[in-house]
Design a protein around this motif. Sequence first.
Motif, mmCIF file in Angstrom:
data_model
loop_
_atom_site.group_PDB
_atom_site.id
_atom_site.type_symbol
_atom_site.label_atom_id
_atom_site.label_comp_id
_atom_site.label_asym_id
_atom_site.label_seq_id
_atom_site.Cartn_x
_atom_site.Cartn_y
_atom_site.Cartn_z
ATOM 1 N N LYS A 1 0.864 -1.179 0.000
ATOM 2 C CA LYS A 1 0.000 0.000 0.000
ATOM 3 C C LYS A 1 0.895 1.222 0.000
ATOM 4 C CE LYS A 1 -0.869 0.218 4.962
ATOM 5 N NZ LYS A 1 -1.902 0.308 5.981
ATOM 6 N N LEU A 2 0.373 2.297 -0.576
ATOM 7 C CA LEU A 2 1.173 3.503 -0.743
ATOM 8 C C LEU A 2 0.283 4.714 -0.532
ATOM 9 C CD1 LEU A 2 4.064 4.373 -1.508
ATOM 10 C CD2 LEU A 2 3.322 4.418 -3.888
ATOM 11 N N GLY A 3 0.729 5.631 0.324
ATOM 12 C CA GLY A 3 -0.048 6.826 0.621
ATOM 13 C C GLY A 3 0.119 7.920 -0.420
ATOM 14 N N SER A 4 1.350 8.144 -0.892
ATOM 15 C CA SER A 4 1.584 9.181 -1.897
ATOM 16 C C SER A 4 2.714 8.748 -2.824
ATOM 17 C CB SER A 4 1.943 10.509 -1.221
ATOM 18 O OG SER A 4 3.148 10.399 -0.496
ATOM 19 N N ARG B 1 9.658 10.869 -4.966
ATOM 20 C CA ARG B 1 9.444 10.675 -3.529
ATOM 21 C C ARG B 1 8.075 10.058 -3.288
ATOM 22 N NH1 ARG B 1 12.601 10.792 0.483
ATOM 23 N NH2 ARG B 1 13.982 12.217 -0.593
ATOM 24 N N CYS B 2 8.031 8.995 -2.465
ATOM 25 C CA CYS B 2 6.799 8.323 -2.076
ATOM 26 C C CYS B 2 6.618 8.428 -0.564
ATOM 27 C CB CYS B 2 6.840 6.836 -2.452
ATOM 28 S SG CYS B 2 6.768 6.551 -4.215
ATOM 29 N N GLY B 3 5.374 8.327 -0.108
ATOM 30 C CA GLY B 3 5.117 8.438 1.321
ATOM 31 C C GLY B 3 4.164 7.377 1.829
ATOM 32 N N ASP B 4 4.271 7.106 3.120
ATOM 33 C CA ASP B 4 3.405 6.161 3.832
ATOM 34 C C ASP B 4 3.290 4.828 3.090
ATOM 35 O OD1 ASP B 4 2.865 8.003 5.902
ATOM 36 O OD2 ASP B 4 1.372 8.992 4.636
ATOM 37 N N GLY B 5 4.421 4.189 2.873
ATOM 38 C CA GLY B 5 4.453 2.940 2.127
ATOM 39 C C GLY B 5 4.641 1.720 3.000
#
Length: 128
Positions: A68-71, A117-121
């Motif tokens: 799962k990935l937030g951003s 850049r990715c977030g909350d992964g």
Amino acid sequence: MKKLLPVLILVALCLVCLAGCVKYASHYSALMMVSTNTSKEASVDFSSMKGSKAFKLKSDGVLNYSAKLGSGNATVYYDYNGTKTELFSIKAGQEVGPASVKVIPGTVYVIVQTDGRCGDGHFSFDVK
């Protein structure tokens, strides 16, 4: 100085040989990352990550995965036969799996690669 030169050459050769043993190397910048990797399971959780994270697993024939990935956006690849192949892509707000894919028994490499850049992964893998 003459005695030190052969030692330095030997050390340099050892470092070059050891560097060649890694098929896929991780290179990333991350904030609040927790990563685990055993021969049968691997996972990575992060608040923020940019780059790629590689895992090496020993499979009996099945690779299970979920994510799962937030951003941001990320692509996960796997390699069990010498060819890096896309396993899945994930975008902000999406979840993938749980799912599985058959692989040849033996070493399986899994590479999580972000597109910026990715977030909350959260990415999780295990083999059977």
